[in-house]
Design a protein around this motif. Structure first.
Motif, short mmCIF file in Angstrom:
data_model
loop_
_atom_site.label_atom_id
_atom_site.label_comp_id
_atom_site.label_asym_id
_atom_site.label_seq_id
_atom_site.Cartn_x
_atom_site.Cartn_y
_atom_site.Cartn_z
N HIS A 13 0.84 -1.21 0.00
CA HIS A 13 0.00 0.00 0.00
C HIS A 13 0.87 1.26 0.00
N ASN A 60 -6.47 2.10 -7.54
CA ASN A 60 -6.74 3.44 -7.04
C ASN A 60 -6.28 3.56 -5.60
N ASP A 96 -7.59 4.71 -1.94
CA ASP A 96 -8.77 5.07 -1.17
C ASP A 96 -8.49 6.37 -0.43
N ALA A 107 -5.29 3.31 1.50
CA ALA A 107 -4.99 1.97 0.99
C ALA A 107 -5.07 1.95 -0.54
N THR A 158 -6.42 0.24 -3.67
CA THR A 158 -7.53 -0.66 -3.96
C THR A 158 -7.45 -1.15 -5.40
N HIS A 159 -8.02 -2.32 -5.64
CA HIS A 159 -8.04 -2.87 -6.99
C HIS A 159 -9.46 -3.32 -7.33
N ASP A 160 -9.96 -2.85 -8.46
CA ASP A 160 -11.30 -3.20 -8.91
C ASP A 160 -11.20 -4.21 -10.06
N ASP A 175 -6.22 -6.63 0.00
CA ASP A 175 -7.17 -5.52 0.17
C ASP A 175 -7.33 -5.21 1.67
N ALA A 204 -10.79 -5.63 3.45
CA ALA A 204 -11.60 -4.41 3.59
C ALA A 204 -13.02 -4.69 4.06
N THR A 205 -13.60 -5.81 3.64
CA THR A 205 -14.99 -6.05 4.01
C THR A 205 -15.14 -6.34 5.50
#
Lengths: 147, 418
Positions: free
Chosen positions: A62, A78, A80, A85, A87-89, A121, A124-125
């Motif tokens: 990160h 991107n 956040d 952090a 992030t990857h989509d 990630d 993250a969830t």
């Protein structure tokens, strides 16, 4: 920002971090199904490294001014704005591998079956990295600074 | 109208410059003059667009909201003249814009070969979204497509056309495809995969003449006398920096616009970045244009910081490419085909379908190619860029498990503890 750091002196190289990461990023969340049934097979975003008596785990750092975000062709990578952090989509990812080329940690995994890359990630969830939670020797810490 | 920051071009360099300027200065006025259909789309993604895998939205690496969110005035026009004395540019549409500082992020233009027997508009190129759209429109009636050039653009185009069900003939002047970026073995592996996908790869060949066969079909005569029919002919032999605007304005130009490490041109308030500029190539030790996406993004960012008054220096780059066509993931960087004295390490795993090759000089990595297994490419590039002596662990470099653990603690911590 808080990142996952590895304490080389405490790591035994058991590789449980890889197992829990893979399961956490599977659709079944079940260790047996994730390893044996799910197709395409889920990918662990953490890598255990062992070299002679040395061992530790590596995942996305990160980075500030992250080279992968800068290199990404699609805008899938991107930062956040709140947490800092990276992030990857996967929806925007085309597996062009440009991020892999510029990641100094070699922390970006290629999921050839799904045709995307995958990386840490920070769970993250759930908000709490599972590799840190499950590390039996507390060799992984989720902290503001290196151990 | 006057803008504190005027950016000419709306692609990778422009986006980076806007992000950098705004991170330093929230208030300064910024304008971007772009002459393509849309700004902020990703040129390297046009093969995915042509293949039908991405629509326009998927091509936009920054959405249109990016510009409004950053309060950038978008001007859809073309700059036709730069007057550095009065700090003003003239637009094709007749307007004039004054600037405090300007960034030339105008990119490159395709090189087209001289071919007898064909009008210029019948020779297609493949570098912009508009090019991809023009080719796509023709594909309903064009079934055989000839591609001239076996570099990255030609190969990406060949794959897109194959996915659209076209019969592709790829003609490369050099004895093998990607001869600049790959060694012979890697080229042959890729050629094998292309042939398997149905592409006819003709290396060491050139088109000597083009004849009209009837309708829009062309008969290509090759330099060895062989003939091929094609319904569409695309030149994909490379790009060159679009320097004429700078030249006419009296800005120093070599093979690209020359800049210092702050991406400043010979005229202090004018900057240049991306494909149009020359940057330091750390593997070859010289300045040259590197028409690469990460270079455009990185150099655009540095230009933006300096334009906004924050000193920053571009550390340079090298020829580096990631590609993933014809089921052959490849990452390559630096000096790949050295003249002696260099040490070359290589490992071929035919069963696993991977090939790795690393070129060393005086203990430093100066180039590498990874095919198949590519995940450690970034670490190799890091060792190369940082000029880290690898002699102590060179035996490990090609090991499938090679990683940070093989490196001295100091280097490891630089990467892991940042």
């Amino acid at each position: 920002m808080k990142k996952v750091y590895a304490n080389e002196r405490l790591c035994m190289g058991c590789g449980l971090c890889e197992v829990y990461c893979l399961v956490a990023h599977s659709s079944s969340k079940d260790v047996v199904k994730a390893y044996l049934k799910e197709r395409p097979k889920p990918v662990s975003r953490i890598r255990k490294e062992v070299h002679r008596s040395l061992s530790f785990a590596v995942q996305c750092r990160h980075c500030d001014e992250a080279p992968c975000v800068e290199a990404c062709l699609t805008g899938a990578m991107n930062v956040d704005e709140k947490s800092g952090a990276v992030t990857h989509d996967p929806e925007r990812c085309v597996e062009c591998l440009t991020c892999v080329m510029v990641c100094p940690a070699g922390a970006i995994k290629v999921d050839r079956k799904l045709g995307v890359v995958a990386k840490c990630d920070l769970c993250a969830t759930s908000g709490s990295p599972v590799c840190v939670e499950k590390c039996p020797n507390q060799a992984l810490v989720y902290a503001e600074a290196p151990p | 109208m006057r803008f504190e920051h005027l950016i000419v071009g709306g692609s990778a360099g422009a986006v980076s410059a806007v992000e950098a300027i705004r991170s330093v200065d929230k208030g300064a006025s910024i304008a971007v003059v772009y002459d393509e259909e849309v700004p902020g789309y990703s040129r390297p993604l046009i093969p995915h667009f042509l293949a039908g895998e991405l629509g326009l939205d998927g091509m936009m690496f920054r959405s249109m909201e990016f510009w409004s969110k950053n309060r950038v005035r978008l001007i859809h026009d073309a700059v036709v003249e730069v007057d550095p004395d009065d700090r003003v540019v003239k637009l094709a549409g007749g307007g004039r814009l004054e600037y405090g500082r300007m960034l030339l992020a105008i990119g490159g233009e395709p090189i087209t070969p001289e071919l007898e027997g064909i009008d210029r508009e019948e020779l297609y190129t493949f570098t912009t979204l508009e090019d991809a759209e023009r080719i796509s429109t023709r594909l309903s009636e064009a079934h055989r497509v000839a591609v001239i050039g076996g570099g990255f653009i030609g190969i990406s185009l060949a794959e897109a056309l194959t996915k659209r069900g076209k019969k592709v003939i790829l003609i490369e002047l050099k004895p093998r495809v990607l001869s600049q970026a790959l060694d012979e073995r890697a080229s042959r592996i890729l050629e094998g995969k292309m042939a398997k996908a149905g592409v006819e790869v003709l290396t060491g060949r050139a088109v000597a003449a083009v004849h009209r066969e009837g309708g829009r079909t062309l008969r290509l005569e090759l330099d060895n006398g062989e003939k091929r029919l094609s319904d569409l002919l695309v030149a994909a032999i490379g790009v060159k920096p679009k320097v004429h605007l700078a030249e006419e304005a009296g800005i120093a130009v070599n093979s690209g616009i020359t800049v210092d490490e702050a991406m400043r041109t010979s005229i202090p308030e004018i900057y240049a970045c991306g494909d149009v500029a020359e940057v330091y190539d750390f593997a070859h030790g010289l300045h040259r244009p590197l028409a690469l996406w990460p270079v455009a993004r990185g150099s655009g960012k540095i230009a933006g910081y300096n334009m906004a008054g924050l000193e920053a220096l571009y550390e340079g780059a090298t020829a580096m490419n990631a590609m993933n066509y014809f089921n052959a993931p490849i990452i390559t960087a630096g000096l790949v085909n050295p003249k002696s004295p260099h040490l070359v390490l290589s490992r071929l795993d035919e069963r696993g379908g991977s090939y790795s090759r690393i070129v060393l000089k005086d203990g430093l990595i100066v180039g590498f190619t990874l095919l198949g297994e590519v995940e450690q490419a970034g670490l190799l590039l890091y060792l190369m860029r940082r000029r880290i002596d690898v002699r102590r662990f060179k035996g490990k470099l090609l090991h499938p498990q090679f990683g940070l653990s093989a490196l001295p603690q100091k280097v490891r911590r630089e990467v892991l503890w940042k």
